[in-house]
Structure formats: C-alpha cells, structure tokens
Scaffold this motif. Structure first.
Motif, PDB file in Angstrom:
ATOM      1  N   ILE A 137      -9.782  23.315  14.658  1.00 59.91           N
ATOM      2  CA  ILE A 137     -10.346  22.092  14.073  1.00 59.91           C
ATOM      3  C   ILE A 137     -11.694  22.378  13.409  1.00 59.91           C
ATOM      4  N   PRO A 138     -12.649  23.045  14.086  1.00 62.21           N
ATOM      5  CA  PRO A 138     -13.882  23.368  13.358  1.00 62.21           C
ATOM      6  C   PRO A 138     -13.697  24.425  12.266  1.00 62.21           C
ATOM      7  N   LEU A 139     -12.809  25.388  12.473  1.00 61.48           N
ATOM      8  CA  LEU A 139     -12.741  26.495  11.515  1.00 61.48           C
ATOM      9  C   LEU A 139     -11.862  26.182  10.310  1.00 61.48           C
ATOM     10  N   ILE A 140     -10.715  25.580  10.515  1.00 61.90           N
ATOM     11  CA  ILE A 140      -9.781  25.345   9.410  1.00 61.90           C
ATOM     12  C   ILE A 140      -9.918  23.928   8.859  1.00 61.90           C
ATOM     13  N   PHE A 141      -9.977  22.950   9.782  1.00 54.03           N
ATOM     14  CA  PHE A 141     -10.130  21.573   9.315  1.00 54.03           C
ATOM     15  C   PHE A 141     -11.591  21.276   8.978  1.00 54.03           C
ATOM     16  N   GLN A 142     -12.494  22.132   9.444  1.00 55.57           N
ATOM     17  CA  GLN A 142     -13.937  21.994   9.225  1.00 55.57           C
ATOM     18  C   GLN A 142     -14.458  20.632   9.680  1.00 55.57           C
ATOM     19  N   ARG A 143     -13.991  20.243  10.856  1.00 53.48           N
ATOM     20  CA  ARG A 143     -14.463  18.983  11.448  1.00 53.48           C
ATOM     21  C   ARG A 143     -15.007  19.270  12.827  1.00 53.48           C
ATOM     22  N   GLU A 144     -15.970  18.467  13.246  1.00 55.27           N
ATOM     23  CA  GLU A 144     -16.438  18.593  14.628  1.00 55.27           C
ATOM     24  C   GLU A 144     -15.460  17.896  15.557  1.00 55.27           C
ATOM     25  N   ILE A 145     -15.400  18.384  16.786  1.00 57.85           N
ATOM     26  CA  ILE A 145     -14.513  17.777  17.776  1.00 57.85           C
ATOM     27  C   ILE A 145     -15.074  16.417  18.180  1.00 57.85           C
ATOM     28  N   ARG A 146     -14.274  15.372  18.022  1.00 60.67           N
ATOM     29  CA  ARG A 146     -14.698  14.057  18.516  1.00 60.67           C
ATOM     30  C   ARG A 146     -14.398  13.976  19.999  1.00 60.67           C
ATOM     31  N   PHE A 147     -15.076  13.108  20.700  1.00 61.61           N
ATOM     32  CA  PHE A 147     -14.883  12.887  22.149  1.00 61.61           C
ATOM     33  C   PHE A 147     -14.902  14.217  22.925  1.00 61.61           C
ATOM     34  N   PRO A 148     -16.004  14.974  22.815  1.00 61.87           N
ATOM     35  CA  PRO A 148     -16.011  16.297  23.464  1.00 61.87           C
ATOM     36  C   PRO A 148     -15.780  16.228  24.975  1.00 61.87           C
ATOM     37  N   ARG A 149     -16.179  15.149  25.624  1.00 61.08           N
ATOM     38  CA  ARG A 149     -15.954  15.105  27.079  1.00 61.08           C
ATOM     39  C   ARG A 149     -14.476  14.942  27.398  1.00 61.08           C
ATOM     40  N   LEU A 150     -13.807  14.132  26.598  1.00 62.78           N
ATOM     41  CA  LEU A 150     -12.357  13.999  26.770  1.00 62.78           C
ATOM     42  C   LEU A 150     -11.690  15.363  26.537  1.00 62.78           C
ATOM     43  N   ALA A 151     -12.171  16.054  25.509  1.00 63.59           N
ATOM     44  CA  ALA A 151     -11.609  17.368  25.186  1.00 63.59           C
ATOM     45  C   ALA A 151     -11.853  18.343  26.331  1.00 63.59           C
ATOM     46  N   LYS A 152     -13.020  18.238  26.967  1.00 67.20           N
ATOM     47  CA  LYS A 152     -13.365  19.147  28.054  1.00 67.20           C
ATOM     48  C   LYS A 152     -12.391  19.002  29.225  1.00 67.20           C
ATOM     49  N   TRP A 153     -12.020  17.777  29.539  1.00 65.50           N
ATOM     50  CA  TRP A 153     -11.136  17.558  30.701  1.00 65.50           C
ATOM     51  C   TRP A 153      -9.665  17.691  30.367  1.00 65.50           C
ATOM     52  N   GLN A 154      -9.355  17.589  29.073  1.00 61.53           N
ATOM     53  CA  GLN A 154      -7.950  17.558  28.664  1.00 61.53           C
ATOM     54  C   GLN A 154      -7.126  18.728  29.209  1.00 61.53           C
ATOM     55  N   PRO A 155      -7.562  19.978  29.052  1.00 59.76           N
ATOM     56  CA  PRO A 155      -6.700  21.079  29.529  1.00 59.76           C
ATOM     57  C   PRO A 155      -6.466  21.022  31.040  1.00 59.76           C
ATOM     58  N   TYR A 156      -7.485  20.575  31.786  1.00 60.92           N
ATOM     59  CA  TYR A 156      -7.330  20.533  33.239  1.00 60.92           C
ATOM     60  C   TYR A 156      -6.278  19.506  33.645  1.00 60.92           C
ATOM     61  N   LEU A 157      -6.390  18.319  33.048  1.00 59.51           N
ATOM     62  CA  LEU A 157      -5.441  17.257  33.400  1.00 59.51           C
ATOM     63  C   LEU A 157      -4.022  17.667  33.000  1.00 59.51           C
ATOM     64  N   PHE A 158      -3.901  18.161  31.782  1.00 59.68           N
ATOM     65  CA  PHE A 158      -2.571  18.564  31.303  1.00 59.68           C
ATOM     66  C   PHE A 158      -2.041  19.731  32.132  1.00 59.68           C
ATOM     67  N   GLY A 159      -2.900  20.711  32.378  1.00 63.37           N
ATOM     68  CA  GLY A 159      -2.480  21.896  33.126  1.00 63.37           C
ATOM     69  C   GLY A 159      -2.045  21.544  34.539  1.00 63.37           C
ATOM     70  N   LEU A 160      -2.841  20.714  35.192  1.00 67.19           N
ATOM     71  CA  LEU A 160      -2.505  20.305  36.554  1.00 67.19           C
ATOM     72  C   LEU A 160      -1.167  19.564  36.575  1.00 67.19           C
ATOM     73  N   GLY A 161      -1.003  18.631  35.634  1.00 68.78           N
ATOM     74  CA  GLY A 161       0.243  17.871  35.574  1.00 68.78           C
ATOM     75  C   GLY A 161       1.440  18.784  35.345  1.00 68.78           C
ATOM     76  N   VAL A 162       1.297  19.705  34.422  1.00 66.47           N
ATOM     77  CA  VAL A 162       2.424  20.584  34.099  1.00 66.47           C
ATOM     78  C   VAL A 162       2.733  21.517  35.263  1.00 66.47           C
ATOM     79  N   ALA A 163       1.684  22.010  35.939  1.00 65.74           N
ATOM     80  CA  ALA A 163       1.931  22.852  37.106  1.00 65.74           C
ATOM     81  C   ALA A 163       2.758  22.083  38.126  1.00 65.74           C
ATOM     82  N   GLY A 164       2.413  20.797  38.322  1.00 65.30           N
ATOM     83  CA  GLY A 164       3.178  19.956  39.259  1.00 65.30           C
ATOM     84  C   GLY A 164       4.615  19.789  38.805  1.00 65.30           C
ATOM     85  N   ILE A 165       4.800  19.469  37.515  1.00 65.04           N
ATOM     86  CA  ILE A 165       6.156  19.299  36.978  1.00 65.04           C
ATOM     87  C   ILE A 165       6.976  20.552  37.247  1.00 65.04           C
ATOM     88  N   SER A 166       6.379  21.684  36.926  1.00 65.35           N
ATOM     89  CA  SER A 166       7.104  22.939  37.062  1.00 65.35           C
ATOM     90  C   SER A 166       7.463  23.209  38.528  1.00 65.35           C
TER      91      SER A 166
END
Lengths: 53, 560, 183
Positions: B405-434
């Motif tokens: 997003i910053p390098l190709i789309f040349q945009r700053e990440i919006r909602f950086p705190r949401l972005a910070k937690w996103q991988p953890y929430l998704f990762g935890l959920g997927v680990a559970g699913i699996s």
C-alpha cells in the motif's frame, strides 16, 4: 593462465547456476516431470483396469 | 513496442513501470473483493456447522460452501498471485512489463470468468462443490467461467515470463534474478502446469454439460482435475515463501543465508511439488500403490525437504540480520525485539510458524498413503488446508499488503491500530479453525456435511459428543477470523481510496541498534541458535505426530 | 537482499554453512524414513488399501448385489434388508442417493471380500466409529478384503457430497461375535 582461472570475473559460471538462471529450462522440467509421473502414469493405470468378471 | 513510463521509488530506488503498477493495483483490488465475498460465505458455512446455531438451510449451506471454495481458494489467491508475479518481475527487475495490453486482456478475462462462475453458483443450479466431480453436473456457464479464468491467468503468467526475457535482454539487472523473483518464477512454472491441466479437463467437462460429449469418466476427471486443484495450492506455497523472503528483506534488509540453498529448495518445488496432487487419490480405486506412494511422497519427500529448508532459512536470515543489528543476547532477543507491532512482520512470522506446524505437518501425515484411510474426506482435510492456504498463504499476502500500500499504491495506511491487531485476530481465528476441524476430523466427522446429528436419516447415527464441541469452537474461531478479515478489508479499502498520499521515503526498516551490515552471511560467522531451537521443536513435533497417526491406523480393522 | 540480485557473481560457489548442511541432511533422511515407512507397512502392516479394481456398470453391479440380498437376507432394519453372507464370501455394497445398500451382518474375526460401487454419483464410504474412509465411484468396482476385529453396530456415513440429501445417507454393518450375538 593460472591467474585467469582465479579471476572471478572470467571464471565459467557453474553448471547448476546456469540451470537455475534459465527460466525456460526450468519451465520445461516443471511441466514435464509431473505430466509424465503423475498424469501419464496415472492415465495408463486407469486405462488398464479390467472389466468385472 | 509500447511506451513505458517509469517513476523512481523514493524508498527503494527501484524504477516502477506505471503500466505494471496499474496492473498490480487492479489485480490486488480484485483479489481483495473476492476475499471479502468468499470470506463471508465461509463464515456462514462455519456458523451452520456449529450445531447450536445451524444458520443456513441445507441447500444454501451447500451453495455457500461451493461459493466459499471458489472465491477464496481460486479467485482471491490467483488474482493476488498475479499481482505478486508482476511486482516480482517488472518492479524488482527495474523493467518495463511485457505487453501491458495483454495484461488487461488477462485481467478482464479473469474477472469475467470469476463473475460468471459466481453467478452460476448463486443461481442455484451449480451446487457441485469447488471440485465439481462428475457425474454430478453444473450449469454450462459454471465451467465456462472457470475456463475463462484459467486462460486469463495463463496469459498473465505468460506476461511474467515475457518480462523476464525483456529484463535480461535490456540488461535491467546484473547477474541472476533476485531470490524473491526466483520464488515467483517457481510459482509461475507451477501455475503453467496447474492452469493447463485445468483447461485440459474443464473444456471436455464443459462440452459434456452442453451434451456434446456423452460421459466424463469420474476417475480420469479426478486425476486431471487435481493436477489443477492441488497444484494451485502449490502455486500458493511458492508464492508465499517468496513473500516471506520479500518481507524479511524489506523490513530487516535480510539476505538469504545462502543463495544456493534457498534456490535449490525452490528447484525441488519446481521438480516435485506438483506430484502431491496424488494426495486426493489415495483411497481411490484403480491406481496402484506404486503410483500412490511415489507421487504422494513428492518423489521421496524431496519437496518436503524444500519446505523444511525454507523453514530454516527464512527465520534464520531474519535472526542473522537482527543479530547484526545488535539484538544478539541469548537465544531469542532477536525475536523478542522484532517489530511485533508492524502487521507486515507479525503477519509474516505467524504465517511462517502456522504454515509449518499446522498446515505442513498435517499435510505430510495426511498424505501418507495408508494414514489417508483414517482421514480422507473428513473435516481433517479442510482443517489441514486452512492451516496451509489461510494461515500460510492468506496471512502472508495480508502481511505484504501493508508494504504494497505505501510502496505501490503510495498511500499511508489508514486506521493503523486496526491494522496492528488485524494479523493477530485473523491468525488466532484461523489457527482455531484449523485445529478444531482437524480435531473433528480425527473423530471421523465428514466434511461437506450439513447435519452431523443425522436428524432426517432413515437410520440412527451420531458422532461423539466431543465432535459437537469441536464444531462449536470452530464456529467461534471463524467469527474471530471473519472479524480479522473484515479489519483487513476495511484497512485496505480505506487506505487505497481515502489514504493520505505518501510523499518521499517510507520508513520500512525495523528499529535498529546498529545498522545492518551490507554483506554478511559468510559461512564462517553464521550464528542462528534461536532458529535452530525453533526448527528442533518443529522436528520433534513432526516425528511424534507422524508416528502417533500410524498408531491410530494400526487400531482400525485389518484390510488389504 | 532477497529482493536484489545476488551480490556474488558465482553464488553457486559460495560455501554452505554447517548449520544449514546439517539441517538439510536431517530433513532428507527424515524424508527417506517416511518414504520407506509406507513401503514397510505394505510388507508388514495390517491396514493397506486394496487396489483390486474392475470396470462395471450400475446395472451389472446392482444385479450382483440384489442376488446376494435375495439369498442371504436375515431381517430388515427400518425397511432396509440386513444380509448375513457366508464367511469369506464376496459381499456387495451399493452407494446411491442416499443410502448404503444393503446393511450387512458379519462375524468378528472373519474375513470378507467387500465389493464397493456407486449407482449414480460419487460417494464416500466412511465407516464409523472405526474411521475407515474410501472413495466410491460409479462404473468402478473396488474390492477390499476386510476383517472386522470388533463386535458391535457400525455406521457408514457418506463423506462425499452427493446432492441435497447427502447428510441423510447412512448404512449399517453389524458385527456379531462367533456365537451370532451383536453386543
């Protein structure tokens, strides 16, 4: 002559490096191997299934 | 020859072809759209499996399951991979992209194909599952859409190869292509085999659905179809390993421990990874044990060797880079002081760990010829591949999005705190699913099954109580994963369309004690004890779990 | 870096560190162990999937099954015939939308040749709670030689999607002890 051999700019590129630098050779291998070992071998076996007695 | 215009990336100094940039953007956006659609279908599937919720009626459940597989397993992944291929060829090689017009032809074919197949599924006449095994027949346009998509993707892969040729001819780089581009090349080669197999089997199946061919042999179909169905997941593996290396390089300036070893591991993928399509035919009639043992083991596990090598060299290169930066204490200072708040890193590292422990081990165990008898078509199968393609590939692709997003789309990440937690929430959920689906599968629960209580069946049967608990936990995990997925879509859409324009350099590198030394990794000074400990734990887990499953197998009825 | 070309022109000649080398050897040997484990199990293990397969047709397979049902039917369960075939004999089972037909009554510790085929679509033979899973195709007859080593009531689930009634598709195998009693 001896110093030529040691000069990294003139030394011949090793065989495996030349293989890895050749995308189309790799493409050929990557398509042929599974086609022969997985598909063709498998198809041969499926066509040889006998009819039930 | 088309005119190419470039901009110079202020962060990396790379020349970016604007045509390539537009194509990367379009493919990435299409990918995220299909991820959102497919993810939503996935959530409804998991909530239906949860016996206490049982959200959808049977017909909608099977329809949603078909759409879920199609949208995420094929469309999201391949669209994103095309973006990665363009990035790894054109951008990393400083080269104009070959035939950008054909790039757009490919894009529109893929998009049209994806939409047509989705419409076919939603119309209700093509509830045949992602695998569409004959003699079960879907509507004609279901197959037509898939064929269009596959041919479009094949054109896009051709553009990747064309760009490699141009870059070499125009000498836009010195020596060999970068390792990440080599990983992308591996993915592209597997993609050629995958998409060609798909076309070979889907075209006759399409003719059959129009009545032009009288029968499709179900075994023959399955053999060739899985050359596409499974190999497409091997494109993912190659692509996400390339993404791991790319993120490690961008964040830490990490160099491969050894170019030779890492490229050799990719070569093992090119030669042998695709043989594992046989994983789906291990309990099929008509194929010999010799064929099964040879193919399922990727020719004596040589492709597994490739993965185990990457499992050492990716974290090893990060550890080496971090130690050079001064995080040299004990086994794990390098890891503790890694940028865990940066979603590109946290997503990438969780992807690496979960791909190995959840997806990798279970895949090899399940792909053992005899052990497959106790796992085939149970929920263990989707449990396994949610560990590979979701925890592994999807999480890695999400992680690199935060750099694209910053390098190709040349945009700053919006909602950086949401972005910070996103991988953890998704990762935890997927680990559970699996994990919970694998648990249910071990208890025998069938995959693709609407009602595990068998309420409407003419005979009585019920799975063990524990299976109901597993599916409830699977439902909860799916909610977490879906929220994580939603955060991702929100951050991407907000950043891409409403993010502030990036001016100048992007701060990529991790905070450092000392700056990374430009050349290291010489064979004398390598020190990666933390990584060695990690791979040691992995190896012990692998061996134990492997033999535990032979024990399970030895308890079932003797058969020969 | 991994996103730039290798710095050394002849990178293939760079030495590989012992750490990497040791791991490569360990992983390679482990691969060999796993590979030969499958072959060893074929020689000594008791659970190997048969490869005996014939081409057939739905009509032919149905006729064979029906002949067996007529000859050895002992009772019904919910309108579905229960068949008690002779020990060691050829036993036929059909997968169709949405029933495994017929139900079987076998004797513990005895061996049978179980022929599986489908009449319409693909089905998944999933014997529970034993957890034996085999794919069943229309047009192909797969012969498994099985020896039930537990007595009791076992259910066959269908684990391949076969249409809207898929989740109602069940079958039964009753295994009696030598005296003919199902516990």
């Amino acid at each position: 002559m001896a110093s030529d051999q040691k000069d990294p700019d003139k030394e011949r590129v090793p065989f495996m490096q030349r293989v890895l630098d050749n995308p189309f050779l790799l493409l050929f291998l990557g398509v042929t191997i599974p086609t022969v070992l997985y598909i063709l071998w498998g198809v041969m076996e499926l066509t040889q299934i006998p009819v039930a007695p | 020859m088309s005119e190419a215009t470039f901009r110079t990336c202020p962060t990396t100094g790379l020349k970016v072809d604007l045509n390539a940039q537009k194509l990367i953007k379009a493919n990435a956006v299409a990918a995220v759209v299909f991820l959102a659609i497919g993810g939503l279908f996935g959530l409804t599937v998991a909530l239906t499996r949860w016996p206490a919720v049982h959200l959808l009626p049977a017909d909608w459940f099977y329809l949603a399951l078909t759409a879920h597989g199609l949208d995420v397993l094929l469309l999201w992944i391949i669209f994103f991979e095309i973006a990665v291929l363009y990035f790894a060829s054109s951008t990393l090689l400083n080269c104009r992209i070959a035939a950008p017009r054909w790039g757009w032809v490919a894009f529109w074919m893929m998009l049209a194909g994806g939409l047509i197949t989705n419409v076919a599924v939603l119309q209700g006449q093509s509830t045949v599952m992602f695998t569409s095994y004959p003699p079960m027949m879907a509507a004609q346009h279901f197959y037509l859409g898939l064929i269009l998509f596959a041919v479009g993707a094949l054109v896009a892969v051709g553009i990747f190869f064309g760009t490699l040729v141009i870059a070499r001819e125009e000498r836009t780089y010195e020596g060999s292509i970068p390792l990440v581009t080599f990983g992308a090349l591996t993915a592209a080669i597997i993609a050629v085999f995958t998409l060609a197999s798909g076309a070979v089997i889907l075209i006759p199946t399409w003719l059959w659905s129009m009545g032009l061919i009288s029968t499709i042999d179900p075994l023959m179909y399955k053999l060739v179809w899985w050359a596409m169905g499974h190999s497409s997941q091997q494109i993912n593996v190659s692509a996400h390993v390339a993404v791991w290396y790319a993120i490690a390089a961008m964040l830490f300036g990490a160099r491969p421990l050894s170019e030779k070893v890492s490229r050799g591991a990719f070569l093992l993928y090119i030669l042998f990874l695709q043989l594992a399509s046989a994983h789906h035919l291990l309990v099929e009639p008509g194929l010999s044990s010799e064929w099964k043992v040879f193919n399922t083991s990727y020719a004596m596990y040589l492709a597994v060797l490739g993965s185990m090598i990457h499992g050492l060299t990716v974290p090893g290169s990060i550890e080496a880079a971090q130690r050079r930066r001064g995080f040299d204490k004990g086994f794990f200072e390098w890891l503790r002081k890694a940028p865990w708040g940066n979603p590109a890193f946290s997503g990438m590292f969780m992807s690496l760990v979960m791909f190995g422990f959840l997806g990798g081990i279970s895949g090899v165990v399940m792909g053992t010829e005899q052990i497959n008898i106790i796992m085939h078509n149970t929920l263990y199968v989707p449990g396994h591949f949610h560990g590979t393609v979701v925890a592994g590939t999807t999480l890695a692709f999400m992680a690199i999005t935060y750099l694209l997003i910053p390098l190709i789309f040349q945009r700053e990440i919006r909602f950086p705190r949401l972005a910070k937690w996103q991988p953890y929430l998704f990762g935890l959920g997927v680990a559970g699913i699996s994990l919970f689906m694998m648990g249910a599968g071990t208890l025998g629960v069938s995959r693709r099954h609407w009602d595990i209580t068998f309420a409407d069946a003419p005979l009585d049967f019920s799975y063990p109580e524990a299976a109901f608990l597993m599916l409830a936990l699977n439902g909860l995990s799916a909610i977490a994963a879906a929220l994580g997925g939603l955060f991702y879509v929100v951050v991407v859409v907000a950043s891409v369309f409403f993010g502030r324009k990036v001016e100048g350099r992007v701060a990529l590198e991790a905070p450092a004690g000392k700056s990374a030394v430009a050349s290291y990794g010489s064979s004398e000074s390598l020190k990666i004890p933390g990584t060695l400990l990690l791979v040691g734990v992995f190896f012990v887990a692998f061996v134990l779990y492997y033999f535990v499953n032979w024990k399970y197998l030895s308890d079932i009825w003797p058969m020969r | 870096m991994a996103i730039t070309p290798p710095t050394a022109r002849l990178w293939w000649k760079e030495p590989v560190h012992r750490t990497e080398l040791v791991w490569i050897i360990v992983a390679f040997l482990w691969g060999l162990v796993m590979f030969f484990m499958m072959i060893w199990w074929h020689a000594t293990g008791e659970q190997n999937l048969a490869t005996e397969t014939y081409r057939t047709t739905p009509n032919a397979f149905y006729a064979k099954t029906e002949a067996m049902v007529q000859q050895y039917r002992v009772r019904d369960v919910n309108g579905i015939p229960v068949v008690r075939p002779p020990v060691g004999s050829d036993v036929y089972m059909i997968g169709r939308m949405w029933l495994w037909y017929p139900a079987l009554e076998l004797v513990k510790g005895q061996t049978y040749r179980l022929h599986l085929s489908a009449l319409d679509l693909q089905h998944g033979f999933s014997l529970q709670p034993v957890n034996i899973n085999v794919q069943v195709h229309p047009g192909y007859q797969h012969v498994l030689t099985i020896t039930p080593d537990q007595a009791g009531e076992f259910s066959i689930v269908c684990n391949e999607y076969c249409g809207l009634g898929h989740h109602t598709m069940l079958g039964k195998i009753y295994v009696t002890d030598a005296s003919g009693v199902t516990p």
